[in-house]
Design a protein around this motif. Structure first.
Motif, PDB file in Angstrom:
ATOM      1  N   LEU A  29       0.825  -1.207   0.000  1.00  0.00           N
ATOM      2  CA  LEU A  29       0.000   0.000   0.000  1.00  0.00           C
ATOM      3  C   LEU A  29       0.862   1.261   0.000  1.00  0.00           C
ATOM      4  O   LEU A  29       0.662   2.166  -0.816  1.00  0.00           O
ATOM      5  CB  LEU A  29      -0.912  -0.011   1.231  1.00  0.00           C
ATOM      6  CG  LEU A  29      -1.717   1.253   1.509  1.00  0.00           C
ATOM      7  CD1 LEU A  29      -2.947   1.275   0.625  1.00  0.00           C
ATOM      8  CD2 LEU A  29      -2.115   1.314   2.969  1.00  0.00           C
ATOM      9  N   VAL A  30       1.836   1.321   0.881  1.00  0.00           N
ATOM     10  CA  VAL A  30       2.693   2.508   0.987  1.00  0.00           C
ATOM     11  C   VAL A  30       3.513   2.703  -0.290  1.00  0.00           C
ATOM     12  O   VAL A  30       3.624   3.826  -0.801  1.00  0.00           O
ATOM     13  CB  VAL A  30       3.606   2.403   2.232  1.00  0.00           C
ATOM     14  CG1 VAL A  30       4.673   3.490   2.230  1.00  0.00           C
ATOM     15  CG2 VAL A  30       2.773   2.486   3.506  1.00  0.00           C
ATOM     16  N   SER A  31       4.061   1.619  -0.828  1.00  0.00           N
ATOM     17  CA  SER A  31       4.860   1.752  -2.054  1.00  0.00           C
ATOM     18  C   SER A  31       3.996   2.243  -3.218  1.00  0.00           C
ATOM     19  O   SER A  31       4.447   3.049  -4.033  1.00  0.00           O
ATOM     20  CB  SER A  31       5.554   0.432  -2.413  1.00  0.00           C
ATOM     21  OG  SER A  31       4.631  -0.538  -2.832  1.00  0.00           O
ATOM     22  N   ALA A  32       2.763   1.781  -3.290  1.00  0.00           N
ATOM     23  CA  ALA A  32       1.850   2.239  -4.349  1.00  0.00           C
ATOM     24  C   ALA A  32       1.527   3.722  -4.184  1.00  0.00           C
ATOM     25  O   ALA A  32       1.451   4.460  -5.178  1.00  0.00           O
ATOM     26  CB  ALA A  32       0.571   1.410  -4.338  1.00  0.00           C
ATOM     27  N   HIS A  33       1.353   4.175  -2.951  1.00  0.00           N
ATOM     28  CA  HIS A  33       1.059   5.584  -2.728  1.00  0.00           C
ATOM     29  C   HIS A  33       2.271   6.476  -3.018  1.00  0.00           C
ATOM     30  O   HIS A  33       2.115   7.592  -3.515  1.00  0.00           O
ATOM     31  CB  HIS A  33       0.540   5.813  -1.300  1.00  0.00           C
ATOM     32  CG  HIS A  33      -0.890   5.436  -1.149  1.00  0.00           C
ATOM     33  ND1 HIS A  33      -1.298   4.154  -0.838  1.00  0.00           N
ATOM     34  CD2 HIS A  33      -2.021   6.155  -1.297  1.00  0.00           C
ATOM     35  CE1 HIS A  33      -2.618   4.117  -0.796  1.00  0.00           C
ATOM     36  NE2 HIS A  33      -3.081   5.323  -1.073  1.00  0.00           N
ATOM     37  N   ILE A  34       3.462   5.990  -2.713  1.00  0.00           N
ATOM     38  CA  ILE A  34       4.674   6.741  -3.074  1.00  0.00           C
ATOM     39  C   ILE A  34       4.758   6.866  -4.586  1.00  0.00           C
ATOM     40  O   ILE A  34       5.043   7.946  -5.122  1.00  0.00           O
ATOM     41  CB  ILE A  34       5.929   6.053  -2.491  1.00  0.00           C
ATOM     42  CG1 ILE A  34       5.946   6.200  -0.973  1.00  0.00           C
ATOM     43  CG2 ILE A  34       7.198   6.629  -3.118  1.00  0.00           C
ATOM     44  CD1 ILE A  34       6.992   5.353  -0.276  1.00  0.00           C
ATOM     45  N   GLN A  35       4.475   5.771  -5.287  1.00  0.00           N
ATOM     46  CA  GLN A  35       4.489   5.795  -6.757  1.00  0.00           C
ATOM     47  C   GLN A  35       3.442   6.774  -7.286  1.00  0.00           C
ATOM     48  O   GLN A  35       3.686   7.481  -8.269  1.00  0.00           O
ATOM     49  CB  GLN A  35       4.242   4.380  -7.294  1.00  0.00           C
ATOM     50  CG  GLN A  35       4.320   4.259  -8.782  1.00  0.00           C
ATOM     51  CD  GLN A  35       5.726   4.366  -9.339  1.00  0.00           C
ATOM     52  OE1 GLN A  35       6.617   4.928  -8.737  1.00  0.00           O
ATOM     53  NE2 GLN A  35       5.924   3.816 -10.519  1.00  0.00           N
ATOM     54  N   LEU A  36       2.298   6.835  -6.626  1.00  0.00           N
ATOM     55  CA  LEU A  36       1.248   7.778  -7.026  1.00  0.00           C
ATOM     56  C   LEU A  36       1.729   9.220  -6.894  1.00  0.00           C
ATOM     57  O   LEU A  36       1.502  10.044  -7.788  1.00  0.00           O
ATOM     58  CB  LEU A  36      -0.011   7.567  -6.184  1.00  0.00           C
ATOM     59  CG  LEU A  36      -1.138   8.580  -6.387  1.00  0.00           C
ATOM     60  CD1 LEU A  36      -1.697   8.488  -7.801  1.00  0.00           C
ATOM     61  CD2 LEU A  36      -2.237   8.356  -5.362  1.00  0.00           C
ATOM     62  N   VAL A  37       2.400   9.525  -5.803  1.00  0.00           N
ATOM     63  CA  VAL A  37       2.912  10.887  -5.608  1.00  0.00           C
ATOM     64  C   VAL A  37       3.921  11.235  -6.708  1.00  0.00           C
ATOM     65  O   VAL A  37       3.837  12.307  -7.318  1.00  0.00           O
ATOM     66  CB  VAL A  37       3.538  11.049  -4.201  1.00  0.00           C
ATOM     67  CG1 VAL A  37       4.268  12.380  -4.080  1.00  0.00           C
ATOM     68  CG2 VAL A  37       2.459  10.942  -3.134  1.00  0.00           C
ATOM     69  N   PHE A  38       4.862  10.319  -6.978  1.00  0.00           N
ATOM     70  CA  PHE A  38       5.811  10.546  -8.076  1.00  0.00           C
ATOM     71  C   PHE A  38       5.053  10.784  -9.384  1.00  0.00           C
ATOM     72  O   PHE A  38       5.360  11.697 -10.137  1.00  0.00           O
ATOM     73  CB  PHE A  38       6.736   9.334  -8.279  1.00  0.00           C
ATOM     74  CG  PHE A  38       7.764   9.106  -7.207  1.00  0.00           C
ATOM     75  CD1 PHE A  38       8.190  10.122  -6.367  1.00  0.00           C
ATOM     76  CD2 PHE A  38       8.326   7.851  -7.052  1.00  0.00           C
ATOM     77  CE1 PHE A  38       9.157   9.894  -5.397  1.00  0.00           C
ATOM     78  CE2 PHE A  38       9.292   7.616  -6.089  1.00  0.00           C
ATOM     79  CZ  PHE A  38       9.706   8.638  -5.264  1.00  0.00           C
ATOM     80  N   GLY A  39       4.071   9.933  -9.643  1.00  0.00           N
ATOM     81  CA  GLY A  39       3.324  10.005 -10.896  1.00  0.00           C
ATOM     82  C   GLY A  39       2.518  11.283 -11.042  1.00  0.00           C
ATOM     83  O   GLY A  39       2.456  11.863 -12.130  1.00  0.00           O
ATOM     84  N   LEU A  40       1.897  11.729  -9.964  1.00  0.00           N
ATOM     85  CA  LEU A  40       1.106  12.961 -10.042  1.00  0.00           C
ATOM     86  C   LEU A  40       1.987  14.179 -10.316  1.00  0.00           C
ATOM     87  O   LEU A  40       1.612  15.064 -11.094  1.00  0.00           O
ATOM     88  CB  LEU A  40       0.299  13.165  -8.759  1.00  0.00           C
ATOM     89  CG  LEU A  40      -0.890  12.228  -8.577  1.00  0.00           C
ATOM     90  CD1 LEU A  40      -1.526  12.424  -7.202  1.00  0.00           C
ATOM     91  CD2 LEU A  40      -1.922  12.407  -9.679  1.00  0.00           C
TER      92      LEU A  40
END
Length: 149
Positions: free
Chosen positions: A51-62
């Motif tokens: 979950l945390v790794s996916a959210h970090i990836q989301l922040v990078f992506g946004l």
């Protein structure tokens, strides 16, 4: 190397962490669900790390979404449409599923049901991620399934 290049490299590299954690979490959840295994602290930690790794990836992506020249391309072109609309939509949907699956698994007390929630929600998220990768390779011929962009 400028901020955009650093962030793009981080986003490109971090995807492997997210993908591997997601695959392992789904396999473990399926094994726990069908094997009727107890839900352990290790299962919980793996799911939270995913979950945390996916959210970090989301922040990078946004952040990349607003900086990338790819999102400034015309939507009438396959590459522009993919990066401007399809990629972000599918990845946000996958992260929502991971978040909901993790939250639902925390609310139930039965170990088998916890495994089942993770297997279903994380599994659908994994399918969406893989589908998005295939769509990327079709929209942009310069990209490969596991190639670094």
């Amino acid at each position: 190397m400028n901020f955009y290049q650093i962030l793009k490299s981080a986003h490109s590299g971090w995807r492997y962490i997210v993908f591997v954690l997601l695959v392992i979490a789904v396999i473990q959840a399926l094994a726990g669900w069908f094997g009727k295994n107890p839900y352990t602290e290790g299962n919980r930690k793996l799911n939270v790390f995913t979950l945390v790794s996916a959210h970090i990836q989301l922040v990078f992506g946004l952040i990349l979404y607003f900086l990338s020249p790819l999102t400034k391309m015309a939507s009438s072109e396959a590459v522009g449409r993919y990066w401007k609309m399809e990629h972000i939509s599918m990845m946000i949907l996958a992260i929502i599923l991971i978040t909901v699956g993790n939250a639902k698994s925390k609310k139930v007390t039965d170990a088998i049901t916890k495994h089942k929630m993770i297997a279903i929600f994380f599994g659908i998220a994994l399918i969406i991620v893989v589908a998005a990768i295939f769509m990327m390779t079709r929209a942009d011929a310069s990209r490969t399934f596991f190639g670094v962009s």
